[in-house]
Design a protein around this motif. Structure first.
Motif: not given
Length: 357
Positions: A187-188, A253, A335, A339, A342, A345-346
């Motif tokens: 999870k980032p 990132n 967060n 960006k 995320n 990761y998804k």
């Protein structure tokens, strides 16, 4: 029968006629007499004093003389293999082992494995687990790009390779066509927080050998982080808004960057994300740290290994240095720097879910 924590080790291999592993006491280095049970029936005893090169090189045993190898056995499909000392079940990885006999002879061939180790994603724990499965010790972890660039690296000598290396770069140097390729994402926000805390941790003791072993630029960055109040959103925001090239490469990132063909010392753009998503397809298995147990189960299935009854993690930091992920302002700042991570990761989570289902 109770599992004893007085001993550590690994049950490496079980075949129709052989059981191989190693064990040592957590209190001393004296050889241990191992009793082998098949379906709870004692079939053999042996002093675990065989030389295991890997335990010596990885500093798991001072002499490496802690191995055992039972031969001339008659193990059948479904038999339960267990190693004990006196009346205590040894707390070894893979102990007990339910033997599954496969008709396919390729099961007995060593499969090659490459692990792209993204920092702070349980990679050290995974490296330990993976190395134990290659009993010929043809493994190399913590591999660096400079070692490959020297032109002296013989990939044919190894069955398991691991390192903080971008897969695109290593594929341009080495032929990985025979390797199963894996990696793990995290999870980032939690990953970025862990990465920050780890670099900060390096300078906890500036007189330590650990601190002095790092490159000068990393030592300077760690000292810089010591002067930042991680619990103060304004301090964090100022750091992220004024990062130099190296800091951007480390903290902007940073998971996405592993999937790019080369180092990028500027903020990432949409084209970088698109490239990284495409690179995911190069892996046989992309894991998610939050689903670590399922990842291990799937990997064991791919590699034809026995699934362990438990999984352990190491290098788990207990010092947050005031970095509170329950603070909404801190969470918003972190967060903003993950960006693309995320989104990646998804995508990785979707890929893992499909592979596991």
């Amino acid at each position: 029968m109770n599992k004893s924590n007085k001993y550590i080790g690994f049950l490496d291999k079980v075949s129709n006629d052989t059981v191989i592993g190693w064990v040592r006491s957590t209190k001393n280095n004296n050889p241990i007499e191992v009793s082998l049970l098949v379906n709870n029936t004692l079939v053999a005893k042996q002093i675990a004093s065989g030389f295991r090169k890997g335990t010596l090189e990885k500093k798991l045993h001072p002499t490496g003389k802690c191995g055992f190898k039972f031969i001339n056995l008659n193990i059948k499909n479904g038999d339960i293999i267990k190693c004990i000392i006196k009346n205590e079940e040894l707390n070894l990885v893979n102990n007990p082992w339910v033997f599954k006999e496969l008709a396919d002879s390729s099961f007995h061939e060593t499969k090659k494995l490459f692990f792209m180790h993204i920092a702070k994603t349980a990679g050290s724990s995974l490296n330990d687990f993976l190395e134990q499965h290659f009993i010929n010790n043809k493994t190399r972890t913590h591999l660096e790009g400079a070692q490959l660039g020297e032109g002296k690296f013989d990939i044919n000598k190894y069955d398991f390779l691991s390192g903080h290396l971008r897969i695109i770069r290593i594929e341009n140097i080495l032929n990985l066509s025979k390797f199963t390729k894996i990696t793990i994402l995290r999870k980032p926000v939690e990953h970025l927080a862990s990465h920050l805390k780890w670099v900060r941790h390096i300078s906890d003791d500036v007189n330590s050998r650990f601190f002095k072993s790092h490159k000068q630029d990393i030592k300077e960055l760690s000292l810089k982080l010591r002067n930042i109040n991680f619990s103060n959103p304004k301090d964090l925001d100022m750091f992220f808004n004024n990062m130099n090239d190296m800091e951007i490469n480390l903290f902007d990132n940073c998971q996405t960057r592993y999937f790019l063909p080369h180092q990028v010392y500027t903020k990432l753009e949409q084209s970088h994300l698109n490239y990284a998503i495409k690179t995911l397809e190069k892996f046989s298995l992309v894991g998610i740290m939050e689903e670590y147990k399922k990842f291990i189960e799937k990997l064991c299935q791919i590699m034809n290994w026995e699934t362990p009854t438990s999984t352990k993690r190491k290098n788990i930091s207990s010092n947050n240095y005031g970095l509170d992920l329950n603070n909404k302002d801190i969470l918003k700042i972190l967060n903003s720097n993950v960006k693309f991570d995320n989104i990646l990761y998804k995508k990785a989570h979707e890929q893992f879910t499909k592979s596991y289902s």
